[in-house]
Motif scaffolding. Structure first.
Motif, mmCIF file in Angstrom:
data_model
loop_
_atom_site.group_PDB
_atom_site.id
_atom_site.type_symbol
_atom_site.label_atom_id
_atom_site.label_comp_id
_atom_site.label_asym_id
_atom_site.label_seq_id
_atom_site.Cartn_x
_atom_site.Cartn_y
_atom_site.Cartn_z
ATOM 1 N N ALA A 141 0.853 -1.186 0.000
ATOM 2 C CA ALA A 141 0.000 0.000 0.000
ATOM 3 C C ALA A 141 0.886 1.233 0.000
ATOM 4 O O ALA A 141 1.860 1.317 0.764
ATOM 5 N N PHE A 142 0.536 2.198 -0.843
ATOM 6 C CA PHE A 142 1.266 3.455 -0.958
ATOM 7 C C PHE A 142 0.327 4.577 -0.510
ATOM 8 O O PHE A 142 -0.677 4.854 -1.166
ATOM 9 N N LEU A 143 0.653 5.190 0.613
ATOM 10 C CA LEU A 143 -0.210 6.200 1.226
ATOM 11 C C LEU A 143 0.533 7.529 1.240
ATOM 12 O O LEU A 143 1.539 7.690 1.940
ATOM 13 N N TYR A 144 0.021 8.489 0.477
ATOM 14 C CA TYR A 144 0.706 9.773 0.283
ATOM 15 C C TYR A 144 -0.117 10.906 0.883
ATOM 16 O O TYR A 144 -1.343 10.938 0.748
ATOM 17 N N ALA A 178 2.646 8.821 13.824
ATOM 18 C CA ALA A 178 2.781 7.673 14.727
ATOM 19 C C ALA A 178 1.459 6.920 14.858
ATOM 20 O O ALA A 178 1.449 5.681 14.931
ATOM 21 N N TRP A 179 0.355 7.651 14.889
ATOM 22 C CA TRP A 179 -0.971 7.026 14.980
ATOM 23 C C TRP A 179 -1.233 6.154 13.758
ATOM 24 O O TRP A 179 -1.705 5.019 13.875
ATOM 25 N N VAL A 180 -0.925 6.667 12.575
ATOM 26 C CA VAL A 180 -1.126 5.901 11.345
ATOM 27 C C VAL A 180 -0.223 4.673 11.320
ATOM 28 O O VAL A 180 -0.663 3.563 10.985
ATOM 29 N N LEU A 181 1.034 4.840 11.693
ATOM 30 C CA LEU A 181 1.959 3.709 11.684
ATOM 31 C C LEU A 181 1.527 2.632 12.665
ATOM 32 O O LEU A 181 1.646 1.428 12.377
ATOM 33 N N ASP A 182 0.997 3.030 13.825
ATOM 34 C CA ASP A 182 0.500 2.049 14.793
ATOM 35 C C ASP A 182 -0.670 1.257 14.227
ATOM 36 O O ASP A 182 -0.751 0.031 14.395
ATOM 37 N N LEU A 183 -1.594 1.940 13.549
ATOM 38 C CA LEU A 183 -2.739 1.241 12.963
ATOM 39 C C LEU A 183 -2.290 0.255 11.893
ATOM 40 O O LEU A 183 -2.799 -0.868 11.816
ATOM 41 N N LEU A 184 -1.334 0.665 11.067
ATOM 42 C CA LEU A 184 -0.834 -0.240 10.040
ATOM 43 C C LEU A 184 -0.132 -1.442 10.667
ATOM 44 O O LEU A 184 -0.311 -2.582 10.211
ATOM 45 N N ALA A 185 0.654 -1.208 11.708
ATOM 46 C CA ALA A 185 1.339 -2.309 12.390
ATOM 47 C C ALA A 185 0.342 -3.268 13.014
ATOM 48 O O ALA A 185 0.517 -4.496 12.963
ATOM 49 N N ASN A 186 -0.728 -2.727 13.603
ATOM 50 C CA ASN A 186 -1.752 -3.571 14.218
ATOM 51 C C ASN A 186 -2.487 -4.413 13.184
ATOM 52 O O ASN A 186 -3.096 -5.434 13.528
ATOM 53 N N SER A 187 -2.436 -3.980 11.925
ATOM 54 C CA SER A 187 -3.048 -4.749 10.837
ATOM 55 C C SER A 187 -2.049 -5.687 10.167
ATOM 56 O O SER A 187 -2.345 -6.263 9.120
ATOM 57 N N GLN A 190 4.280 -3.669 7.930
ATOM 58 C CA GLN A 190 5.445 -2.876 8.288
ATOM 59 C C GLN A 190 5.571 -1.768 7.256
ATOM 60 O O GLN A 190 5.275 -1.969 6.086
ATOM 61 N N THR A 191 6.014 -0.600 7.695
ATOM 62 C CA THR A 191 5.903 0.586 6.840
ATOM 63 C C THR A 191 7.216 1.333 6.764
ATOM 64 O O THR A 191 7.858 1.611 7.779
ATOM 65 N N GLU A 192 7.577 1.669 5.547
ATOM 66 C CA GLU A 192 8.701 2.560 5.281
ATOM 67 C C GLU A 192 8.150 3.956 5.056
ATOM 68 O O GLU A 192 7.146 4.131 4.360
ATOM 69 N N VAL A 193 8.807 4.961 5.620
ATOM 70 C CA VAL A 193 8.360 6.349 5.487
ATOM 71 C C VAL A 193 9.355 7.092 4.608
ATOM 72 O O VAL A 193 10.554 7.123 4.893
ATOM 73 N N GLN A 206 3.723 -2.930 3.779
ATOM 74 C CA GLN A 206 3.690 -4.282 3.249
ATOM 75 C C GLN A 206 3.626 -5.271 4.403
ATOM 76 O O GLN A 206 3.846 -4.918 5.560
ATOM 77 N N THR A 207 3.317 -6.536 4.071
ATOM 78 C CA THR A 207 3.187 -7.538 5.134
ATOM 79 C C THR A 207 4.542 -7.867 5.715
ATOM 80 O O THR A 207 5.569 -7.772 5.046
ATOM 81 N N HIS A 208 4.547 -8.244 6.976
ATOM 82 C CA HIS A 208 5.790 -8.583 7.673
ATOM 83 C C HIS A 208 6.513 -9.743 7.028
ATOM 84 O O HIS A 208 7.729 -9.889 7.174
#
Length: 211
Positions: A141-144, A178-187, A190-193, A206-208
């Motif tokens: 997922a690409f979130l801009y 941080a809030w967005v990254l936490d939600l993605l991690a909980n789903s 793992q996210t690169e910024v 992307q998935t772990h």
């Protein structure tokens, strides 16, 4: 009606809208997408004018599915997709509603541009969970867009725009990174910024299990 910088965007004779922000950010976003060997299906959420689909899809090896919640955007999206074989007819989709991922096949990629700051936190949380659920096992997922860092805007322009959004609707406004990254991690993502032009960020989730 909400007042946004792209209100009153130029409309070409063939019906294509030309939002200024989409014209500015299309090339930098495409440059990020081209770093990955994207194949298969790409769902674009909140396609708006359709400019991104018309500009990017011919330069990628994907089957591009535009979507939007506003029926009024369908004509411009269709106009941008005219003659572009990789772009499917636009899908009417409210991505803030729970369960929408079950209506679609698993997606190899999802693109979301400049939406999170325009919806309430509860809606954003649903959207992010649904994006994670709709990804294929090797999907990304690409979130801009613009984000707060530690609860604060990091430029005067961002602070002013965030304040203008909240003045129109206290439920919306910039989301904290941080809030967005936490939600993605909980789903399970793992996210690169990535830093992007005009103080925006690209979150690549992307998935772990991926390397």
């Amino acid at each position: 009606m909400m007042r946004l910088p792209d209100s009153g965007a130029e409309v070409l004779a063939d019906g294509r809208r030309l939002p200024a922000s989409a014209q500015r950010n299309a090339a930098p976003i495409l440059q990020v997408l081209q770093e990955f060997d994207l194949r298969g299906s790409l769902l674009e959420i909140a396609s708006g004018s359709g400019l991104h689909a018309g500009y990017m899809a011919p330069q990628l090896q994907v089957d591009w599915q535009p979507s939007d919640v506003d029926p009024g955007n369908m004509a411009s999206i269709t106009a941008w997709a005219r003659g572009v074989a990789q772009v499917r007819p636009p899908l009417l989709l409210d991505a803030t509603q729970p369960g929408w991922h079950r209506q679609l096949p698993p997606q190899d990629a999802v693109l979301l541009v400049n939406l999170l700051h325009l919806i309430p936190e509860a809606s954003a949380a649903v959207l992010l969970a649904e994006v994670a659920a709709c990804l294929a096992p090797q999907g990304r997922a690409f979130l801009y867009g613009p984000f707060l860092r530690e609860g604060l805007a990091t430029s005067q322009g961002d602070a002013a725009f965030d304040a203008s959004l909240r003045a129109q609707d206290p439920a919306i406004g910039y989301k904290d990174l941080a809030w967005v990254l936490d939600l993605l991690a909980n789903s399970g993502l793992q996210t690169e910024v990535r830093a992007m032009p005009a103080n925006n960020l690209m979150l690549i989730a992307q998935t772990h299990s991926q390397s």
